[in-house]
Design an enzyme around this catalytic site. Sequence first.
Site, PDB file in Angstrom:
ATOM      1  N   ASP A   9      42.968  57.777  47.276  1.00  0.00           N
ATOM      2  CA  ASP A   9      42.252  58.344  46.243  1.00  0.00           C
ATOM      3  C   ASP A   9      43.250  59.151  45.263  1.00  0.00           C
ATOM      4  OD1 ASP A   9      42.925  60.575  47.923  1.00  0.00           O
ATOM      5  OD2 ASP A   9      40.690  61.173  48.122  1.00  0.00           O
ATOM      6  N   SER A  10      44.593  59.095  45.790  1.00  0.00           N
ATOM      7  CA  SER A  10      45.583  59.547  44.749  1.00  0.00           C
ATOM      8  C   SER A  10      45.454  58.816  43.340  1.00  0.00           C
ATOM      9  CB  SER A  10      47.145  59.205  45.320  1.00  0.00           C
ATOM     10  OG  SER A  10      46.981  57.922  45.608  1.00  0.00           O
ATOM     11  N   ASP A  27      40.554  54.848  51.312  1.00  0.00           N
ATOM     12  CA  ASP A  27      40.098  56.321  51.314  1.00  0.00           C
ATOM     13  C   ASP A  27      38.591  56.562  51.190  1.00  0.00           C
ATOM     14  OD1 ASP A  27      42.236  58.056  52.390  1.00  0.00           O
ATOM     15  OD2 ASP A  27      43.150  58.188  50.051  1.00  0.00           O
ATOM     16  N   LYS A  29      39.802  55.740  55.605  1.00  0.00           N
ATOM     17  CA  LYS A  29      40.602  56.861  56.128  1.00  0.00           C
ATOM     18  C   LYS A  29      39.954  58.281  55.594  1.00  0.00           C
ATOM     19  CE  LYS A  29      44.595  58.043  53.896  1.00  0.00           C
ATOM     20  NZ  LYS A  29      44.281  59.680  53.128  1.00  0.00           N
ATOM     21  N   GLU A  48      39.947  62.802  55.701  1.00  0.00           N
ATOM     22  CA  GLU A  48      40.824  63.831  55.823  1.00  0.00           C
ATOM     23  C   GLU A  48      40.136  64.927  56.560  1.00  0.00           C
ATOM     24  OE1 GLU A  48      41.809  65.400  51.803  1.00  0.00           O
ATOM     25  OE2 GLU A  48      42.680  63.543  51.152  1.00  0.00           O
ATOM     26  N   GLU A  87      50.588  64.528  56.416  1.00  0.00           N
ATOM     27  CA  GLU A  87      51.127  65.063  55.086  1.00  0.00           C
ATOM     28  C   GLU A  87      51.545  66.338  54.776  1.00  0.00           C
ATOM     29  OE1 GLU A  87      48.544  64.077  51.958  1.00  0.00           O
ATOM     30  OE2 GLU A  87      49.733  64.922  50.536  1.00  0.00           O
TER      31      GLU A  87
HETATM   32  O1  KIV Z   1      45.663  59.048  48.446  1.00  0.00           O
HETATM   33  C1  KIV Z   1      46.862  58.643  48.945  1.00  0.00           C
HETATM   34  O2  KIV Z   1      47.452  57.936  48.181  1.00  0.00           O
HETATM   35  C2  KIV Z   1      47.054  59.386  50.381  1.00  0.00           C
HETATM   36  C3  KIV Z   1      48.410  58.975  50.602  1.00  0.00           C
HETATM   37  C4  KIV Z   1      49.404  59.715  49.845  1.00  0.00           C
HETATM   38  C5  KIV Z   1      48.559  58.930  52.016  1.00  0.00           C
HETATM   39  O3  KIV Z   1      46.215  59.801  50.965  1.00  0.00           O
END
Ligand code: KIV
Length: 246
Positions: free
Chosen positions: A42-43, A81, A110, A112, A177
Site C-alpha cells: 500500500d506504499s 497488502d 499482508k 500490519e 520495519e
Molecule cells: O507497503 C509497502 O510497500 C510495504 C513494504 C515497505 C514492506 O509494506
Amino acid sequence: MNLKIKKILNKKNKTKIICLTSYSKNIAEILDKYTDIILVGDSLGSVLYSFDTTKKVDLNMIIEHSKSVRLGVKKSLMVVDMPFNTYRNKNEALKNAKKIIKYTKAEAVKLEGGKKIIEIIKYLRKNKINVMGHLGILPQSHKGKFKYKGKTSKERKNLLADALLLQKNGVFSIVLECIETSLAKEITKVLKIPTIGIGSSVNCDGQVLVTDDLIGLNLTSIKFVKSFYDIRKHIDTAVRKFKEWS
Ligand code: KIV
C-alpha cells in the site's frame, strides 16, 4: 502448503530472501527473475498518488494494481497488502482477503500488527488464507515521526512476543520495519519462520524495498532507504532524444 511458501521457508538460515514491491506488470516482469516475493504494497499510495498516508489506499485501488502485477509474476510468491480499514473484524477481513485473492490470484495477503489483530489472523488461517505479518513501524496506524522501534525494554519485550504470537498462529514470514538492529537479530534468531527487514539491519533473513526507491524513480528522503540506481536520468535521456528526433 503452497510450494512457493515452502521454498521461502526452506531458505531460512541458508540464502537471503529477496522481496520487492511492484504496482504494475512491466516492473513485476523485471523483478520476477530475482525475487522470491513480489509485494503489492500500500506504499503505492505515497509513491504513485502522493498521498500523505497509506490509509487513503482502498481495496479497489490495490486490486486494480495487483491485477496488473499478476500479469508479470510467474516464479515469485505474490503478496498483496490488505489496505487500512479492510480488516477491522474477522468477517470483514475474510471477505476482503477472499476478494483480493479471487480478482488478483495473489498467493498471500499482508496485515500490519501483532497481538491486536491476532484473532483476525487466526480466522484467516483457519480459512486457508496465507498471511504475511508486519511488525515495527506500522504505516497504517503510525502517527508522528518515524522512529526506530525496540529501543526500550518494554517495546522489545512486546515486539518479540508479537513475533512469536504471529508465528504460533501460522503466518509464514514477518516484515520487520525499522526495528533496532540487535532486536531484529534476536527476533530472527528465535523465529523458525523468516523475517524480512526494511530499515532493520542486515540481520534479517531477507530484505524488502520499495522498487521505485531502489531504482531512483521515486525521490525520497527517508534515511534508511537506499537507492541503487538513477533511472530518472535514463528516462530523461530517452525523452530528450525523442524530442530532438521529432
Ligand atoms: O507497503 C509497502 O510497500 C510495504 C513494504 C515497505 C514492506 O509494506
